[in-house]
Write an enzyme that holds these catalytic residues in place. Structure first.
Site, PDB file in Angstrom:
ATOM      1  N   ARG A  41     -62.974  13.352 -23.554  1.00 32.74           N
ATOM      2  CA  ARG A  41     -61.550  13.269 -23.254  1.00 32.74           C
ATOM      3  C   ARG A  41     -60.821  12.587 -24.417  1.00 32.74           C
ATOM      4  O   ARG A  41     -61.158  11.459 -24.805  1.00 32.74           O
ATOM      5  CB  ARG A  41     -61.300  12.485 -21.952  1.00 32.74           C
ATOM      6  N   ARG A  68     -34.702  13.366 -30.521  1.00 33.03           N
ATOM      7  CA  ARG A  68     -36.134  13.171 -30.350  1.00 33.03           C
ATOM      8  C   ARG A  68     -36.859  14.305 -31.060  1.00 33.03           C
ATOM      9  O   ARG A  68     -36.877  15.453 -30.583  1.00 33.03           O
ATOM     10  CB  ARG A  68     -36.493  13.133 -28.863  1.00 33.03           C
ATOM     11  N   LEU A  82     -40.575  -0.133 -26.659  1.00 35.72           N
ATOM     12  CA  LEU A  82     -41.987  -0.470 -26.556  1.00 35.72           C
ATOM     13  C   LEU A  82     -42.200  -1.937 -26.196  1.00 35.72           C
ATOM     14  O   LEU A  82     -41.356  -2.794 -26.488  1.00 35.72           O
ATOM     15  CB  LEU A  82     -42.689  -0.194 -27.886  1.00 35.72           C
ATOM     16  N   GLU A 101     -29.671  -1.837 -27.841  1.00 32.46           N
ATOM     17  CA  GLU A 101     -29.197  -0.453 -27.804  1.00 32.46           C
ATOM     18  C   GLU A 101     -27.788  -0.310 -27.253  1.00 32.46           C
ATOM     19  O   GLU A 101     -27.109   0.670 -27.569  1.00 32.46           O
ATOM     20  CB  GLU A 101     -30.171   0.410 -26.991  1.00 32.46           C
ATOM     21  N   PRO A 119     -50.251  10.859 -17.549  1.00 34.57           N
ATOM     22  CA  PRO A 119     -51.593  10.310 -17.352  1.00 34.57           C
ATOM     23  C   PRO A 119     -52.728  11.262 -17.710  1.00 34.57           C
ATOM     24  O   PRO A 119     -53.875  10.820 -17.829  1.00 34.57           O
ATOM     25  CB  PRO A 119     -51.614   9.962 -15.854  1.00 34.57           C
ATOM     26  N   GLY A 120     -52.423  12.541 -17.916  1.00 34.20           N
ATOM     27  CA  GLY A 120     -53.470  13.456 -18.322  1.00 34.20           C
ATOM     28  C   GLY A 120     -53.795  13.374 -19.806  1.00 34.20           C
ATOM     29  O   GLY A 120     -54.841  13.872 -20.238  1.00 34.20           O
ATOM     30  N   GLU A 148     -31.733   5.946 -34.348  1.00 31.15           N
ATOM     31  CA  GLU A 148     -30.751   5.182 -33.582  1.00 31.15           C
ATOM     32  C   GLU A 148     -29.401   5.075 -34.280  1.00 31.15           C
ATOM     33  O   GLU A 148     -28.399   4.774 -33.641  1.00 31.15           O
ATOM     34  CB  GLU A 148     -31.306   3.787 -33.288  1.00 31.15           C
TER      35      GLU A 148
END
Length: 208
Positions: A41, A68, A82, A101, A119-120, A148
């Site tokens: 994985r 993005r 983050l 921001e 989550p995969g 930004e």
């Protein structure tokens, strides 16, 4: 019966990190399946994030519009960032992101929801806060750079954002989850029933 996700960790027989980036990395694990077979994985290792759904006294949500590159879109989003420091208090990180921001501070903070974004293929965990009692922050604005520097800022009615989500016009994960969670809370037990801002977060444990 209560429906609840549960922590569980299957045996890993080997692990390596073929790529290390500036903020994230890629890990390859050999994982033992229930039938005894071992499969490989690959997934992105992420420090975690916080996001802020800031709601003003007129029922409007503070949103930003930002480019993005991975998805080649300018997306409407809520302030987010983050967890740069391991073990960082997520509330402090959220307050920092709202200031940087949007140059806004909030007098009332609650946990709106916690999610695993993908989550995969990634272990990123995000805590989305609800911030109310908004006011302009003191001092000079934070100096932005890169994507930004082209960021737009607005306040839009919650109902308009819900409409955009359901119409397939708004796609940012944190905005979609945050907006629909807020709508559900307002039409359910109310905002005072939300968890306190310092509620435990097993996905990213922190010190108060």
């Amino acid at each position: 019966m209560t429906i609840k996700d549960t922590a569980e960790e299957w045996q890993v027989t080997a692990s390596e990190t073929p790529f290390v980036g500036n903020k994230t990395s890629v890990r390859t694990d050999d994982v033992v399946m229930p039938d005894g077979t071992v499969v490989r994985r690959d997934y992105q290792v992420h420090p975690g994030s916080v996001a802020v759904l800031a709601l003003d006294g007129e029922g409007r949500v503070l949103v930003i519009r930002q480019y993005r590159h991975p998805v080649r879109h300018k997306l409407w989003e809520i302030p987010a960032g983050l967890l740069d420091v391991p073990g960082e208090n997520p509330l402090h990180a959220a307050q920092r992101e709202l200031y940087e921001e949007a140059h806004v501070k909030a007098g009332d903070w609650r946990v709106l929801t916690d999610v695993f974004t993908t989550p995969g293929g990634c272990d990123e965990a995000v805590r989305i806060f609800l911030a109310r009692d908004l006011a302009e922050a003191e001092g000079e604005r934070f100096e932005v750079s890169e994507e930004e520097s082209d960021m737009e800022l607005d306040r839009l009615p919650l109902e308009e954002l819900v409409r955009g989500v359901l119409a397939g016009e708004l796609h940012n994960n944190c905005l979609v989850v945050g907006v629909l969670s807020l709508y559900a809370a307002l039409n359910g037990d109310g905002l005072d029933a939300l968890r306190p801002a310092e509620a435990p977060w097993p996905a990213r444990p922190f010190e108060a």
